[in-house]
Motif scaffolding. Structure first.
Motif, PDB file in Angstrom:
ATOM      1  N   UNK A  18       0.685  -1.415  -0.011  1.00 31.52           N
ATOM      2  CA  UNK A  18       0.225  -0.068  -0.070  1.00 31.52           C
ATOM      3  C   UNK A  18       0.852   1.211  -0.017  1.00 31.52           C
ATOM      4  N   UNK A  19       0.496   2.010  -0.861  1.00 30.31           N
ATOM      5  CA  UNK A  19       1.368   3.452  -0.970  1.00 30.31           C
ATOM      6  C   UNK A  19       0.577   4.524  -0.070  1.00 30.31           C
ATOM      7  N   UNK A  20       1.273   5.577   0.482  1.00 29.06           N
ATOM      8  CA  UNK A  20       0.538   6.638   1.120  1.00 29.06           C
ATOM      9  C   UNK A  20      -0.553   7.365   0.203  1.00 29.06           C
ATOM     10  N   UNK A  21      -1.585   7.809   0.492  1.00 33.57           N
ATOM     11  CA  UNK A  21      -2.571   8.367  -0.026  1.00 33.57           C
ATOM     12  C   UNK A  21      -3.770   7.452  -0.806  1.00 33.57           C
ATOM     13  N   UNK A  22      -3.178   5.758  -0.711  1.00 33.26           N
ATOM     14  CA  UNK A  22      -4.273   5.289  -1.465  1.00 33.26           C
ATOM     15  C   UNK A  22      -5.081   4.558  -0.176  1.00 33.26           C
ATOM     16  N   UNK A  23      -6.273   3.944  -0.752  1.00 29.22           N
ATOM     17  CA  UNK A  23      -7.107   3.235   0.311  1.00 29.22           C
ATOM     18  C   UNK A  23      -6.425   2.049   0.887  1.00 29.22           C
ATOM     19  N   UNK A  24      -6.748   1.824   1.962  1.00 19.27           N
ATOM     20  CA  UNK A  24      -6.366   0.511   2.588  1.00 19.27           C
ATOM     21  C   UNK A  24      -7.096  -0.677   1.758  1.00 19.27           C
ATOM     22  N   UNK A  25      -6.488  -1.808   1.419  1.00 22.73           N
ATOM     23  CA  UNK A  25      -7.083  -2.919   0.804  1.00 22.73           C
ATOM     24  C   UNK A  25      -8.249  -3.449   1.629  1.00 22.73           C
ATOM     25  N   UNK A  26      -9.346  -3.796   1.071  1.00 28.21           N
ATOM     26  CA  UNK A  26     -10.467  -4.502   1.924  1.00 28.21           C
ATOM     27  C   UNK A  26     -10.010  -5.766   2.573  1.00 28.21           C
TER      28      UNK A  26
END
Lengths: 201, 187
Positions: free
Chosen positions: B26-34
């Motif tokens: 995961x990258x900063x600014x992205x949504x957390x995976x479900x």
């Protein structure tokens, strides 16, 4: 027909998705671990039988001491953990876990012996990278893999299977767990088999 | 012939799909995976995360403003060495009335069974929630990162977790890690 083909293809695809191609490698090893890729799961034939005496051996350990299996006779249950080779992914991710379960071995009056076909200098560097291990690490390097071969655990490329062997205080093999070389055996196997061995001496 | 062509096309897409599960961390600014976490039986843990124990739950169900997720393994020497610092981090969060209800901490044992997670929990006396991920499902969702790995996310106005911290390595120092989390999240 088309429906059957579709089902078959999707089954293959789902199998590929579900097959664990991964391992949770610790940052401790950074980029120093060699990744051999996916290997043939099992590449040898066991030569030992449950209920029969486990072949005796004497091997040099990392501490310099020579360890003889029969020296534990009438005193301790023994678990042999064969791992294929130093500096490979799953192996580097197996013994550090055993390092925090000494109490489980103690509770079941058992010792753990780690064995690989690597030579002592290689094992020295690799084990240092893992930190201190409480159990002896034995080198089955020369004659190459002779102990592994006596148990029927030497693969055709000269490394061993990933196997756990449970030997009771009488020197009798009580259980042999040869896992897919690509996968770490579950801790549950160790706990279950140790308890079984300890409950029915 | 048509059938053969269709089969080959289907096989191609199926395999593409099979290998498309390789994702980046995961990258900063992205949504957390479900992420789907296993059901919780312990009432205290249910209360801490604000979820019911009726079954597996989504990370999106967790109540709080910030969630810190530790990807660990009981087999990982650095995770073992880092465990006391993560415990200290949890203690610091729980001891602060300012952030106690806002920052939630949990661990996911990559490739670890329930038994293996329990061994880690007992060995290091971990009192924040740890979850098994025996089949590496969550581990794959977060890009098969090495361990230990920390991801922190903040809930936005729409209730989605947005990642603001995603790094390999232990926290090593609870004070400075918490300071970083508070600075980046604005808490």
């Amino acid at each position: 027909m088309m429906k059957k083909t579709f089902v078959a293809v999707m089954t293959v695809a789902l199998f590929l998705i579900a097959t664990p191609l991964t391992y949770g490698l610790s940052e401790a090893f950074k980029d120093s671990v060699y990744n051999p890729g996916q290997l043939k799961p099992i590449d040898s034939q066991l030569k030992v039988k449950v209920g029969e005496p486990a072949p005796d051996f004497t091997l040099p350990s990392l501490s310099g001491e020579k360890i003889t299996l029969s020296s534990f006779r009438d005193n301790k249950n023994v678990v042999l953990s064969f791992v294929p080779a130093a500096w490979t992914p799953v192996c580097s991710d197996q013994w550090p876990g055993y390092n925090i379960v000494k109490d489980i071995f103690d509770q079941n009056d058992a010792v753990l012996l780690g064995i690989t076909v690597d030579n002592i200098p290689t094992l020295y560097s690799w084990v240092r990278e893992m930190g201190q291990l409480w159990f002896p690490v034995l080198s089955d390097f020369w004659p190459h893999g002779a102990v592994a071969d006596a148990y029927g655990l030497l693969r055709s490329d000269g490394v061993t299977e990933r196997a756990l062997l449970f030997i009771d205080k009488k020197g009798i093999l009580r259980h042999a767990h040869v896992s897919d070389i690509n996968v770490r055996p579950p801790m549950q196997v160790i706990v279950t088999e140790l308890e079984k061995m300890n409950q029915t001496p | 012939m048509l059938k053969l062509m269709s089969t080959l096309i289907l096989l191609f897409f199926s395999c593409t799909f099979a290998f498309a599960v390789d994702v980046a961390p995961p990258k900063e600014g992205e949504s957390l995976p479900e992420m789907l976490l296993p059901a919780i039986e312990d009432a205290g843990v249910q209360k801490y995360l604000g979820v019911s124990g009726s079954g597996p739950f989504s990370v999106n169900d967790i109540q709080g403003e910030v969630v810190i997720i530790q990807i660990f393994s009981m087999y990982c020497p650095h995770c073992q060495a880092d465990a006391p610092f993560v415990n200290e981090l949890y203690k610091k969060i729980q001891n602060s009335s300012q952030i106690r209800e806002k920052i939630k901490l949990l661990g996911v044992g990559a490739g670890n069974s329930n038994l293996e997670v329990d061994i880690f929990r007992q060995k290091y006396k971990v009192s924040f929630p740890l979850f098994e991920d025996e089949r590496f499902v969550i581990h794959k969702q977060v890009g098969e990162v090495r361990t230990p790995y920390f991801i922190a996310a903040k809930k936005n106005s729409e209730g989605a977790w947005i990642v603001f911290y995603s790094k390999l390595g232990g926290i090593k120092n609870a004070d400075s890690f918490l300071k970083t989390i508070r600075q980046l999240s604005g808490l």
